[in-house]
Enzyme design. Structure first.
Site, PDB file in Angstrom:
ATOM      1  N   LYS A 258     -53.426  31.268  85.330  1.00  0.00           N
ATOM      2  CA  LYS A 258     -54.747  31.699  85.796  1.00  0.00           C
ATOM      3  C   LYS A 258     -55.850  31.105  84.911  1.00  0.00           C
ATOM      4  O   LYS A 258     -56.909  30.715  85.406  1.00  0.00           O
ATOM      5  CB  LYS A 258     -54.805  33.224  85.815  1.00  0.00           C
TER       6      LYS A 258
ATOM      7  N   ARG B 106     -34.995  35.579 104.849  1.00  0.00           N
ATOM      8  CA  ARG B 106     -33.990  36.493 105.407  1.00  0.00           C
ATOM      9  C   ARG B 106     -34.435  36.958 106.794  1.00  0.00           C
ATOM     10  O   ARG B 106     -35.145  37.964 106.918  1.00  0.00           O
ATOM     11  CB  ARG B 106     -33.795  37.691 104.487  1.00  0.00           C
TER      12      ARG B 106
ATOM     13  N   VAL C 256     -46.950  40.584  99.828  1.00  0.00           N
ATOM     14  CA  VAL C 256     -48.281  40.118 100.240  1.00  0.00           C
ATOM     15  C   VAL C 256     -48.279  39.681 101.700  1.00  0.00           C
ATOM     16  O   VAL C 256     -49.129  40.086 102.495  1.00  0.00           O
ATOM     17  CB  VAL C 256     -48.770  38.960  99.332  1.00  0.00           C
TER      18      VAL C 256
END
Lengths: 430, 430
Positions: free
Chosen positions: B207, B49, B17
């Site tokens: 959700k 990273r 994302v």
């Protein structure tokens, strides 16, 4: 933290939608106050017929002088649910001048004069919200202008008129003709006594103009929208559609051209595959597909009209506008910075389903195919059916410009062997 | 009127994302600037990273010190797409303290600590937006908390997990078993190496908690949501569903009780009629039905996951939050004023489909029917099928409370003639 001085709301119009707005403002007053952060108070209701009994509305609030109401100077929000161009337009601009923000459900006015109304709102640092103008209760304006504000919308494809969808659905499911289906829609209250605005596509075209403007950040006026009604759709067209695994819907289609530099907006009947989610939108429901770069395909579905659903959209806007007022901010105004070219219908590229009545003799297909080829319109499939010296030829094309297709049809009409062009229908949603 | 000093955005996380958010911020910089009213600038990207090559991102922006980035003091908006509880939670609250607003896609965190995060945002007069936390690109949070702010939501019923919908759709369309369908989902990248969060319903439950909280203006935590995964759904269940004209979906269901004073939230597999619009939601798509007093039934449909769709939702929020910052306002915060009781699963009222393995001898049906009657569970239909001394009994009930049904099943298990309860499935969407 609740502010106790109420926000004052003037309601212009108290018909099917307005009376429902007034009712919910009363019955849900506590909820609205909690969600806004201050109570809202109905400060006046402008009507044409003051003698009519209006249940639940304090008669002292009723006035026939809408102008005086919006000029009172203490009104925070004007809710305009009169419809039509005048006096709605003057009342809205006057409201801005006298310090109010405006919530409107007026698609015809927004489609015709949206830019001027937005300018008036901005000049007075006020809000103009109009979720209810398109597709009733379905949240569509706000998702387009806020949720998708970080995305690039390429296409809006929708069923935005419940009356025509009811009629077409009836024709599809029962095999009824257009007139019969219209009569039923009228009897059930889905069609008005004068159904012109719906069946000729004016209502859908106004919504297409509003949607295209927001989706493409470009001014799109009603005049920019190509419009074709659905009065000429026949039972035979539905039979042809079925043969192709399609049904017929009156669609509003707003598209960005492939080069990205121009857009088109149009309303017309079209065949869409039965597998397309819009094909299963029944009765008077509305649904709108939105295709964009990052989010892919989204669909919004719900009741497209009616007093309660439209009132729900009006009240959602009312809460937002009231919240903005309390915080001293305004919501998104007109966004027309992209200023893309709105291209004419001739530039639209799509597929076509054409039924021809032709002479049943050798060589006709070759003649017809030559005409298509000469106009650069590539044929996908042809189906021939002949009896008693008469034959029909059904041609489905690949994607071609509307201009090329129009040229093709003109040339076809001049062929001796073509007795008539029975129907031309666009094929969408693939 | 364009402000020229850019708004500074810190991106926490640069995976599927985050990298898409960064990409669109670069490629669509002009559009975003026009829509916001000021340019936005990527001021820093916190990653785990740093050595990984990240195309299109200035390497000087990369840092492993997320805390230092949110503490810089010049950041306008922090975009959190790390996921998980920590360090995301501490980074978000630190961001508020250091003057930034926050856009998050973190459903687990919002479901667990939404109230505390909202409080931190409010204490610092900042925005917390999280459209991307539920149903990817589908605008859902904003419609619920803004468009429907003037309405009363009674039910939210949705497919909010793409992985499980892919698996169930595959089982339905091919007759595959659960493991086979899961293997295919994994191979195609729809299921993660450890699919627990999806298949056990944890993702959908988070959700559901977020949606219920917003829909009912009530705090609903993850712990309040009843959760049942879909690992025990069998090919036989799909065959039973087909017999009833149904299919099986993993649903998130948030409901207001009929008396209006309490709500429930739950996630479990359920049969829904093939005629219900949710039945035709295929593959990894999501769709959410919202039923409310005034607007009736609305549906929102689209891709529920994936880098680009989720990034679209994040950027829509980013535009809104940036606009709020420019105008000095904040958007809607937590709305929990209704403070309704969140009832346990036993209070949920729905229909049930129960398969029993029973002895094939006279009187069994009478025994079974008596047990249902004693627990006040009314039977809609019973179907018997027998062979070789064994028989199966399929009972579909009318609406009954979960507590009554549980009591019924316990009593059934004690009958000598009932060899086993093969399956219990709720029937929804009617």
């Amino acid at each position: 933290m609740m502010r106790t001085r109420p926000l004052k709301v003037a309601l212009l119009g108290c018909g099917v939608v307005g009376s429902e707005v007034a009712r919910i403002m009363t019955t849900h007053a506590d909820d609205l106050a909690a969600r806004i952060g201050a109570p809202v108070e109905l400060a006046g209701v402008a009507v044409r017929r003051p003698s009519k009994v209006r249940e639940g509305i304090d008669p002292s609030l009723i006035t026939t002088d809408a102008t005086a109401l919006v000029k009172r100077g203490d009104i925070d929000v004007v809710v305009e649910v009169i419809g039509g161009i005048e006096p709605a337009r003057t009342l809205i601009t006057t409201a801005f001048e006298y310090g109010a923000s405006v919530v409107s459900a007026n698609k015809a006015l927004l489609a015709q004069d949206g830019a001027a109304l937005h300018a008036a709102a901005e000049a007075n640092d006020k809000d103009l919200y109009y979720e209810a103008a398109v597709a009733g209760a379905i949240p569509l304006i706000r998702p387009l202008r806020e949720s998708l504000a970080g995305d690039k919308v390429n296409r809006v494809l929708g069923i935005v008129n419940g009356t025509t969808n009811f009629i077409l659905d009836k024709m599809d499911s029962t095999g009824a003709g257009y007139q019969e289906a219209l009569d039923e829609a009228t009897a059930l209250g889905y069609a008005e006594a004068d159904p012109t605005a719906d069946i000729e596509g004016f209502d859908a075209a106004a919504k297409a103009a509003i949607l295209a403007g927001i989706a493409f950040h470009t001014r799109v006026r009603l005049d920019d929208v190509y419009r074709e009604g659905m009065t000429e759709v026949t039972a035979a067209d539905f039979a042809s559609a079925k043969n192709m695994g399609c049904t017929i819907k009156l669609l509003a289609i707003c598209e960005r051209a492939e080069d990205g530099a121009s857009v088109t907006a149009r309303v017309h009947p079209a065949m869409i595959p039965l597998t397309h989610p819009l094909a299963s939108v029944r009765g008077a429901y509305n649904a709108v597909f939105v295709e964009s770069d990052a989010s892919g395909q989204l669909m919004f579905y719900g009741p497209g009209a009616g007093g309660s659903p439209t009132a729900s959209a009006v009240l959602g806007d009312l809460v937002a506008v009231c919240r903005n007022r309390l915080s001293g901010a305004t919501g998104p105004g007109e966004s027309a910075y992209a200023a893309l070219t709105v291209s004419p219908m001739g530039d639209v590229v799509t597929r076509y389903h054409i039924s021809l009545d032709v002479a049943d003799k050798p060589g006709v297909l070759a003649q017809v195919a030559t005409v298509f080829a000469e106009h650069g319109v590539s044929i996908d499939t042809v189906r021939q059916q002949g009896k008693d010296g008469e034959a029909s030829l059904v041609v489905v094309t690949h994607r071609a410009s509307d201009a090329a297709l129009t040229g093709t049809v003109e040339a076809l009409r001049k062929l001796d062997t073509v007795r008539g062009v029975a129907s031309i229908m666009r094929v969408e949603g693939e």
